[in-house]
Every structure is written in C-alpha cells, then in structure tokens.
Design a protein around this motif. Sequence first.
Motif, PDB file in Angstrom:
ATOM      1  N   ARG A 174      -5.160   4.660   4.135  1.00 15.36           N
ATOM      2  CA  ARG A 174      -4.919   5.760   5.062  1.00 15.36           C
ATOM      3  C   ARG A 174      -5.629   7.002   4.540  1.00 15.36           C
ATOM      4  NH1 ARG A 174       1.180   7.637   7.075  1.00 15.36           N
ATOM      5  NH2 ARG A 174       0.603   8.002   9.249  1.00 15.36           N
ATOM      6  N   TYR A 176      -5.901  11.356   4.393  1.00  8.90           N
ATOM      7  CA  TYR A 176      -5.093  12.574   4.458  1.00  8.90           C
ATOM      8  C   TYR A 176      -6.006  13.797   4.415  1.00  8.90           C
ATOM      9  CZ  TYR A 176      -1.000   9.699   3.498  1.00  8.90           C
ATOM     10  OH  TYR A 176      -0.004   8.745   3.567  1.00  8.90           O
ATOM     11  N   ASP A 218       4.164   3.593   3.895  1.00  7.87           N
ATOM     12  CA  ASP A 218       5.048   4.640   3.384  1.00  7.87           C
ATOM     13  C   ASP A 218       5.928   4.131   2.260  1.00  7.87           C
ATOM     14  OD1 ASP A 218       3.943   6.390   5.178  1.00  7.87           O
ATOM     15  OD2 ASP A 218       5.570   6.254   6.636  1.00  7.87           O
ATOM     16  N   ARG A 219       6.387   2.901   2.391  1.00  7.36           N
ATOM     17  CA  ARG A 219       7.232   2.343   1.330  1.00  7.36           C
ATOM     18  C   ARG A 219       6.410   2.077   0.069  1.00  7.36           C
ATOM     19  NH1 ARG A 219      10.206  -3.095   2.666  1.00  7.36           N
ATOM     20  NH2 ARG A 219      10.506  -1.937   4.626  1.00  7.36           N
ATOM     21  N   LEU A 221       3.720   3.800  -0.791  1.00  7.01           N
ATOM     22  CA  LEU A 221       3.384   5.093  -1.373  1.00  7.01           C
ATOM     23  C   LEU A 221       4.556   5.677  -2.159  1.00  7.01           C
ATOM     24  CD1 LEU A 221       1.187   7.278  -1.582  1.00  7.01           C
ATOM     25  CD2 LEU A 221       2.120   8.297   0.505  1.00  7.01           C
ATOM     26  N   ALA A 222       5.775   5.372  -1.739  1.00  8.77           N
ATOM     27  CA  ALA A 222       6.963   5.884  -2.428  1.00  8.77           C
ATOM     28  C   ALA A 222       7.070   5.387  -3.865  1.00  8.77           C
ATOM     29  CB  ALA A 222       8.219   5.503  -1.651  1.00  8.77           C
ATOM     30  N   ALA A 228       2.862  10.954  -3.990  1.00  7.23           N
ATOM     31  CA  ALA A 228       3.446  11.150  -2.654  1.00  7.23           C
ATOM     32  C   ALA A 228       3.716  12.622  -2.375  1.00  7.23           C
ATOM     33  CB  ALA A 228       4.728  10.336  -2.527  1.00  7.23           C
ATOM     34  N   GLU A 233       3.342  13.614   5.186  1.00  6.11           N
ATOM     35  CA  GLU A 233       3.097  12.789   6.373  1.00  6.11           C
ATOM     36  C   GLU A 233       2.288  13.554   7.422  1.00  6.11           C
ATOM     37  OE1 GLU A 233       3.173   9.638   9.028  1.00  6.11           O
ATOM     38  OE2 GLU A 233       3.745   9.663   6.910  1.00  6.11           O
ATOM     39  N   ALA A 236      -1.572  13.202   7.367  1.00  3.94           N
ATOM     40  CA  ALA A 236      -2.248  11.932   7.645  1.00  3.94           C
ATOM     41  C   ALA A 236      -3.165  12.083   8.851  1.00  3.94           C
ATOM     42  CB  ALA A 236      -1.219  10.838   7.883  1.00  3.94           C
ATOM     43  N   VAL A 240      -3.042   3.479   9.558  1.00  4.73           N
ATOM     44  CA  VAL A 240      -3.045   2.580   8.401  1.00  4.73           C
ATOM     45  C   VAL A 240      -3.829   1.328   8.762  1.00  4.73           C
ATOM     46  CG1 VAL A 240      -1.631   1.172   6.860  1.00  4.73           C
ATOM     47  CG2 VAL A 240      -0.827   3.450   7.571  1.00  4.73           C
TER      48      VAL A 240
END
Length: 348
Positions: A174, A176, A218-219, A221-222, A228, A233, A236, A240
């Motif tokens: 992804r 950013y 997202d999970r 990246l956590a 993070a 968010e 972005a 993805v």
Amino acid sequence: MPGGGVIDLLVVGGGPAGLATAVHAALAGLETVVLEQRPAPVDKACGEGLMPSAVRPLRELGVELRGRPFHGIRYVEADGARCAEARFTAGPGLGVRRTELQAALAARAAELGVRTVRGRAVAEVEQDAAGVRLGGLSARHAVAADGLHSPLRRALGLHRPQRGGPAARYGLRRHYAVPPWSDLVEVHWARHAEAYVTPVADGVVGVAVLSGERAPFDRQLARFPRLAERLPEAAAVSAVRGAGPLRQRAAARVAGRVLLVGDAAGYVDALTGEGVAMAVASAEALVRCVVAGRPEAYEQAWRRVSRDYRLLTESLLWARRRPLLADRIVPAAAALPALFRAGVNLLA
C-alpha cells in the motif's frame, strides 16, 4: 509485424521481465512481439525498490527511470529498539512505482520497434523443430514471462508444486502520502513478518508487508507499532494489492523453443528485494543464448546469474523461519556491521 519480418522472439508477459527481454532482443536485432493480457499500465504488489544492480543495467538499456533515490538498507526491530544500516558503495538504488517502471520499459521497447499485442490470454503452446505457436502467432522462439503463477510454466509441465517444506509466504502493498523520513529502504522485523518502506516520490512511501500468516494489511501493519504511528489511515493513497504464495518452483528454465524468465522461471522470496535485478540479468542471458543459437545453454546461464540471489535469500529465509534466530537478525546485523554491509553490497 514491425518491418514485416518473421517473429524471432514472442514474449508472453508485459511486466518488467518480459519487457526487459524484449528490449534486449530488439537491441540484438531480433524481431520481437510482446503478448500481454492486461491493460496498461501493469501493476503488481511489490516493494518498488530497485537495487543498484537493477538501476545500472536498466539505464544501460536506455530505459528512462524517474523515482526517488535511496542509498542503502536499514534493518529495524518492530519496536524501534535497535537498528542496523548499510549504505551502498556502488551508487544509489531507486524507488519507482511499479506502474512507472512498466511504462518506462514499454516506452523503450516501442521505441526499438517492439510491438505489443494486448488482451490475448495464452495458456497453451505448440512447438516443433521449426518454431513455436501460441496466442495465434508463430515465432522461432518464445519466452514465458507471465509471472509468479505462470500458466505457461504449467502448460509446459515445468511447474513443481510445493509439498511440505517451509510455509508459504505472501505479500501486501500500500502507498501513503507521507514525506519519506529516510534516504534508505527500511526493513522492519517482527516475529512473523517484515515491512519494507521504500521512498517512491517526494511525498509518498510504499509499504510492503511479507508474512507467512494471511491477514488484512491493517492487522499486519499493527505488528510494527513504531512504523504504524507514521502511517495514519487517512494518508493511504492506494488500494492494498497482494501476491503469493511467493515461493514457486520450476523443473527447468528451457522446454524446447520456450524459455522462462522472471518470476515464471521460479522464485524464492522477495526478502532481499532482488526480483527486478534478477529479471533484467536473466533476460540478458536468455537473449544471448537465443542469438548464439544455443537456447539450451540458458538453463546453466540462469543458474549462474541467480546463484548469489538464491543462496542469500534461502539463507536468510532459513534463519527467518526459526523464532530464536529471527529475533536475533537485527541485533546480529547491528553487532556485525561489516558483515551486514558486505551482504547488502553483494546484492547491490
């Protein structure tokens, strides 16, 4: 046909591997056509960091590259506690959006007279002593550059499924809209995943996560709390994209008049970031063998070109799969900076 001649090389796949092969072939005087099923520009989930070993040969081919330079690699623990960095001694790498890399290669191929035929799926091949036929076209030789899950590799009986052994790994990417905070590519290490941060423009970074566990971006990246925090968010700017399983095995790189290049030729992992460099180097070797009238020699040439990449990637993956060793990769790189620099610059 460009020039109205017989097709010497028919390349299936218009990604970097296929287009690099087409450019090398055109420069060698071969009548070349590319078949690509997807519309331009062709995108793919990848880290988008070109190592110096990819930047140099691409520019030597006359490919106009635009991107954000980076000057080395930094390994970072997920909590940010420790890091190690190695700067390149052979010139900078380049962060380039995959779509821009593909477009630059396509422009150079077109400039050299390579014709691209789009919207034509190719999953079967016929060949004899005189030539090869696929996608409704005939040629003296063909190249399978149709990606990680290559239909042609399967059609030729060269695909070798993974049975047992290491668990499959997958990639997610992804972008950013945040200013790059380093002139290095950062590799953040967690217990079961890595996150690769590549500056691809003055105000954009690409983030690719590799893991053996399938989970939403997202999970994943956590797992990297310090990273993070830098990537809200709201920043972005792309959807993805995913790829995998990454490891793909081929029984051989040559089947009669068809030769495999890039991910279609077999792939270990994206961990060392050498995919494009390997594709360009093996494309050059492939064309050299075809021009010499010895396509069968490409198998040994591919093994020679890919030896260091395969050895280093397999070694790092071996350590990665062992939790006690995986937790020590960054501390070891920090404790042995000369060895870390040597490894990075061997690839660079």
